[in-house]
Design a protein around this motif. Sequence first.
Motif, short mmCIF file in Angstrom:
data_model
loop_
_atom_site.label_atom_id
_atom_site.label_comp_id
_atom_site.label_asym_id
_atom_site.label_seq_id
_atom_site.Cartn_x
_atom_site.Cartn_y
_atom_site.Cartn_z
N THR A 45 0.84 -1.21 0.00
CA THR A 45 0.00 0.00 0.00
C THR A 45 0.87 1.25 0.00
O THR A 45 0.56 2.23 -0.69
CB THR A 45 -0.95 0.01 1.21
OG1 THR A 45 -1.61 -1.25 1.29
CG2 THR A 45 -2.01 1.10 1.09
N ASP A 74 -6.91 0.03 3.60
CA ASP A 74 -5.98 0.31 2.50
C ASP A 74 -6.65 1.17 1.43
O ASP A 74 -6.04 2.11 0.91
CB ASP A 74 -5.44 -1.00 1.89
CG ASP A 74 -4.34 -1.60 2.76
OD1 ASP A 74 -4.02 -1.01 3.82
OD2 ASP A 74 -3.79 -2.65 2.38
N GLU A 119 -3.70 -4.70 -5.53
CA GLU A 119 -2.92 -5.08 -4.35
C GLU A 119 -3.54 -6.35 -3.80
O GLU A 119 -4.70 -6.34 -3.35
CB GLU A 119 -2.94 -3.99 -3.27
CG GLU A 119 -2.25 -4.48 -2.00
CD GLU A 119 -2.25 -3.49 -0.83
OE1 GLU A 119 -2.59 -2.32 -1.01
OE2 GLU A 119 -1.90 -3.94 0.29
#
Length: 228
Positions: A45, A74, A119
């Motif tokens: 992140t 995040d 991610e």
Amino acid sequence: MAERVEVRQSVLKENDRIAGELREALAARQILCLNLISSPGAGKTSILESTLDALRGTSRRVAVLTGDIQTERDADRLRRFGFPALQITTGGTCHLDASMVRRALEEMPLDGLDVLFIENVGNLVCPASYDLGEDAKVVVLSVAEGDDKPLKYPGIFRRARLMLLHKIDLLPYTRFSREAAVADARRVNPEIEVLETSCLAEPGLGAWLRWIEGRLEEKRQAGRPARV
Ligand SMILES: Nc1nc2c(ncn2[C@@H]2O[C@H](COP(=O)(O)OP(=O)(O)OP(=O)(O)O)[C@@H](O)[C@H]2O)c(=O)[nH]1
Ligand SMILES: [Mg+2]
């Protein structure tokens, strides 16, 4: 046991089918898709925060899907930069799969994007097996984790196009050998590219940002697929 292997194979087969559709949809729009994978806390992140911060002053249009078992934290961190960022909360599953990405993309318009960053859930093992339709998997190995990881968790290092040796600013405080980590990563994947990065100090993320531009250029030269 044989039954369990069969179920797993059919789950992965269905995943690959959906990932193939995602790859076509992204290729039709010439969107570069990068799937960031690491153990928890390696810095995914943070890298994306710095990347979005660098890109907001440019003409590049990007978006992020970020996976976690729990919380929207995040995505909240990533939304501050003005680009779309969606959280995928897996509710226990230790990786993202292609159907989760497909569902999330129903809420995220793709038109006009240059890059879609994904991610993955913090985990060096399970995410390696799931194709998400990305152009490349990027494995982030922070120097705080130890240089033995490429041989202990070879699957992700075998499948990644790029390894980021991250938190390189911490090198003086560890016994991490960058030479050993790179040699071991290349033992499982002779083609793997390696860049050193830090969000807090030199050398920063310049090499990573240039690598992304290189992949965008590669994509532009390959052109749109004829069929779509
Ligand atoms: N020293 C140093 N710390 C960093 C660097 N990048 C990130 N960190 C720190 O590492 C910690 C974890 O960073 P995150 O970016 O949240 O890691 P992550 O991989 O997204 O973690 P998960 O999503 O939980 O898997 C934070 O305290 C960051 O400030 C770096 O380059 N150097
Ligand atoms: Mg994270």
